[in-house]
Write a protein that holds these residues in place. Structure first.
Motif, short mmCIF file in Angstrom:
data_model
loop_
_atom_site.label_atom_id
_atom_site.label_comp_id
_atom_site.label_asym_id
_atom_site.label_seq_id
_atom_site.Cartn_x
_atom_site.Cartn_y
_atom_site.Cartn_z
N LEU A 298 6.35 45.06 33.02
CA LEU A 298 7.59 44.98 32.25
C LEU A 298 8.65 44.35 33.14
CD1 LEU A 298 6.15 47.96 31.43
CD2 LEU A 298 8.05 47.92 29.82
N SER A 299 9.34 43.35 32.64
CA SER A 299 10.33 42.64 33.45
C SER A 299 11.65 42.56 32.70
CB SER A 299 9.83 41.24 33.79
OG SER A 299 9.62 40.48 32.63
N VAL A 300 12.74 42.63 33.48
CA VAL A 300 14.10 42.48 32.97
C VAL A 300 14.74 41.35 33.76
CG1 VAL A 300 16.35 43.56 32.65
CG2 VAL A 300 14.26 44.91 32.32
N THR A 301 15.11 40.27 33.07
CA THR A 301 15.69 39.09 33.72
C THR A 301 17.14 38.96 33.32
OG1 THR A 301 13.52 38.00 33.58
CG2 THR A 301 15.42 36.60 34.06
N ASP A 302 18.01 38.74 34.31
CA ASP A 302 19.44 38.63 34.03
C ASP A 302 19.97 37.28 34.49
OD1 ASP A 302 19.90 38.72 36.83
OD2 ASP A 302 20.02 40.90 36.81
N GLY A 303 21.29 37.11 34.38
CA GLY A 303 21.94 35.87 34.79
C GLY A 303 22.97 36.12 35.88
N CYS A 304 22.62 36.98 36.86
CA CYS A 304 23.57 37.37 37.90
C CYS A 304 23.81 36.29 38.94
CB CYS A 304 23.10 38.64 38.59
SG CYS A 304 21.58 38.43 39.57
N GLY A 305 23.00 35.23 38.93
CA GLY A 305 23.13 34.19 39.93
C GLY A 305 22.22 34.37 41.12
N GLY A 306 21.48 35.47 41.15
CA GLY A 306 20.53 35.70 42.24
C GLY A 306 21.05 36.66 43.29
N ILE A 307 20.13 37.23 44.05
CA ILE A 307 20.43 38.15 45.14
C ILE A 307 20.11 37.45 46.45
CG2 ILE A 307 19.85 40.40 46.15
CD1 ILE A 307 19.04 41.34 43.38
N PRO A 308 20.99 37.55 47.45
CA PRO A 308 20.69 36.92 48.74
C PRO A 308 19.32 37.36 49.27
CG PRO A 308 22.95 37.70 48.71
CD PRO A 308 22.31 38.20 47.45
N ALA A 309 18.61 36.42 49.87
CA ALA A 309 17.24 36.70 50.31
C ALA A 309 17.18 37.86 51.28
CB ALA A 309 16.63 35.44 50.95
N GLN A 310 18.19 38.00 52.15
CA GLN A 310 18.16 39.08 53.13
C GLN A 310 18.38 40.45 52.50
OE1 GLN A 310 20.39 36.68 53.00
NE2 GLN A 310 22.49 37.46 53.16
N ASP A 311 18.91 40.46 51.26
CA ASP A 311 19.16 41.73 50.58
C ASP A 311 18.00 42.17 49.68
OD1 ASP A 311 21.60 41.99 51.78
OD2 ASP A 311 22.73 41.15 50.09
N LEU A 312 17.10 41.27 49.35
CA LEU A 312 16.02 41.60 48.42
C LEU A 312 15.18 42.81 48.87
CD1 LEU A 312 14.75 38.07 47.30
CD2 LEU A 312 15.88 39.80 45.88
N PRO A 313 14.82 42.91 50.18
CA PRO A 313 14.01 44.09 50.57
C PRO A 313 14.75 45.41 50.46
CG PRO A 313 13.82 42.30 52.20
CD PRO A 313 14.96 41.96 51.29
N ARG A 314 16.09 45.39 50.36
CA ARG A 314 16.87 46.63 50.36
C ARG A 314 17.35 47.04 48.96
NH1 ARG A 314 21.61 47.40 54.16
NH2 ARG A 314 21.06 49.54 53.53
N VAL A 315 17.00 46.27 47.97
CA VAL A 315 17.56 46.50 46.63
C VAL A 315 17.26 47.91 46.12
CG1 VAL A 315 17.28 45.84 44.22
CG2 VAL A 315 17.67 44.09 45.93
N PHE A 316 16.06 48.43 46.39
CA PHE A 316 15.66 49.73 45.86
C PHE A 316 15.97 50.87 46.83
CE2 PHE A 316 12.96 46.74 43.54
CZ PHE A 316 13.18 47.16 42.23
N GLU A 317 16.70 50.62 47.90
CA GLU A 317 17.04 51.68 48.84
C GLU A 317 18.13 52.57 48.26
OE1 GLU A 317 18.06 50.23 52.67
OE2 GLU A 317 16.12 49.27 53.02
#
Length: 390
Positions: A298-317
């Motif tokens: 199941l996927s949810v796609t938005d139009g936020c403009g993207g998350i910086p690559a260095q922040d992607l591993p921390r999103v679920f912290e």
């Protein structure tokens, strides 16, 4: 044949006597240096061979010359054997000392440093196990430090976020108490809104504590992901309309899953709330569901403009809210709240950074996984759930 038996008897008596004398010495030295124990074993062996050979030579009534030759040969063999045993013992002790020194580096900041001294097979295997243990300790320490940092950030954000609505509630309560509020009903509505926001924050904290403690109770049932997506879209419709964001269900396949529908609906609700808040007006938030192998994605796609690559591993912290995180503004009695009752707080939102941590915890409790990646114009949050069997 009789002579051979007699020779074997005399050799056994001579070697056995040396062995009986050497056994107590070996027992006494078993807690001492390995080199000394090896040397003692070599001495006992040499004595056993020498005494057995000497007993056979005496029984055979050898001449003095022949007996001297035998003794000379035995003496030279004993010297070579004892020297070899001593060198071998020193080599074993040197390898053991080098490994002992290297073992002190297990768990250090620099990690395990293998000894440069050549080691035997057993000591080399032990060195490899120490290296693996050191790596696991370093990984555990890094994970613990990350969790501790996450806890500190969470406490800081919670304290900060609680201060703002509490200050607003106090100001509105004082205004009502002093009779200076022009429209008391509007103040009361805003007070209720702030109380609901605080209640939601407390509920999120309680849910997260249950997840982290492993006490989250799931009531599993077989449902279709089509129904789960439909319920989540219905719950987020009001917020999307208020924000001017269009919700779409794209290629939602009616695949069966065995999940706790209430918890998974909360997961999808958290993801939709985050996506709606991060998407600009007239943007699109799309939900899709498909089956891949033994999983349903199941996927949810938005139009936020993207998350910086260095922040992607921390999103679920826990407690992480990203570089664009905002603090809730002081309460305005005339402002309406856009926070749904079951909504979560997440990256870039006005909550305490708990929503996405709850998403991951609930999904992992279902033996699934959660991940995020950037897409054109935004980002895509995916949750993978095991497909129902049968």
């Amino acid at each position: 044949m009789k002579d051979l038996l007699l020779i074997a008897l005399f050799a056994a008596l001579g070697a056995g006597g040396a062995g009986l004398l050497g056994w107590p010495a070996v027992r006494l030295l078993r807690r001492r240096s390995m080199a000394l124990s090896l040397f003692c074993v070599a001495v006992v062996t040499v004595l056993a061979v020498t005494s057995g050979t000497f007993a056979v030579a005496q029984a055979m009534f050898l001449s003095a010359h022949d007996l001297g030759v035998v003794i000379t040969v035995l003496a030279m063999a004993a010297v070579v054997s004892l020297c070899t045993a001593a060198l071998l013992g020193r080599q074993v002790v040197a390898g053991s000392r080098a490994l002992t020194a290297a073992a002190r580096t297990v768990g250090s900041d620099t990690g395990f440093t293998a000894p440069a001294h050549p080691l035997g097979r057993e000591l080399a295997q032990l060195s490899g196990e120490l290296a693996a243990t050191s790596a696991r300790l370093a990984e555990s320490r890094a994970r613990e430090q990350a969790l501790e940092q996450s806890r500190r950030e969470l406490v800081a954000w919670i304290s900060h976020d609680l201060r703002t609505p509490l200050a607003g509630l106090r100001a509105m309560a004082e205004a009502l108490e002093d009779g200076v509020a022009e429209e008391p009903e509007r103040y009361l509505r805003r007070i209720r809104t702030e109380v609901e926001r605080l209640t939601g924050m407390v509920d999120d904290l309680f849910e997260l504590s249950r997840i982290q403690a492993g006490t989250l109770s799931l009531s599993l049932s077989r449902v279709s992901v089509y129904d789960l997506v439909d319920d989540a879209l219905a719950g987020a419709h009001a917020l999307a309309r208020q924000r001017g964001v269009r919700l779409e269900g794209r290629q939602v396949e009616p695949e069966p899953v065995e999940v706790d529908s209430r918890e998974i609906t909360r997961v999808l609700g958290n993801l939709l709330v985050n996506a709606i808040r991060s998407t600009p007006q007239d943007g699109v938030v799309a939900v899709s569901a498909r089956r891949e192998a033994d999983e349903v994605l199941l996927s949810v796609t938005d139009g936020c403009g993207g998350i910086p690559a260095q922040d992607l591993p921390r999103v679920f912290e826990t407690g992480w809210r990203g570089t664009a995180a905002r603090t809730p503004r002081p309460a305005d009695p005339g402002e309406r709240s856009d926070r749904p009752e079951a909504g979560g707080s997440g990256a870039g939102g006005s909550g305490a950074g708990l929503g996405l941590a709850i998403v991951r915890g609930i999904v992992e409790a279902h033996a699934g996984r959660a991940r995020v990646h950037n897409v054109a114009g935004g980002c895509c949050f995916e949750i993978a759930l095991p497909s129902a069997r049968g």
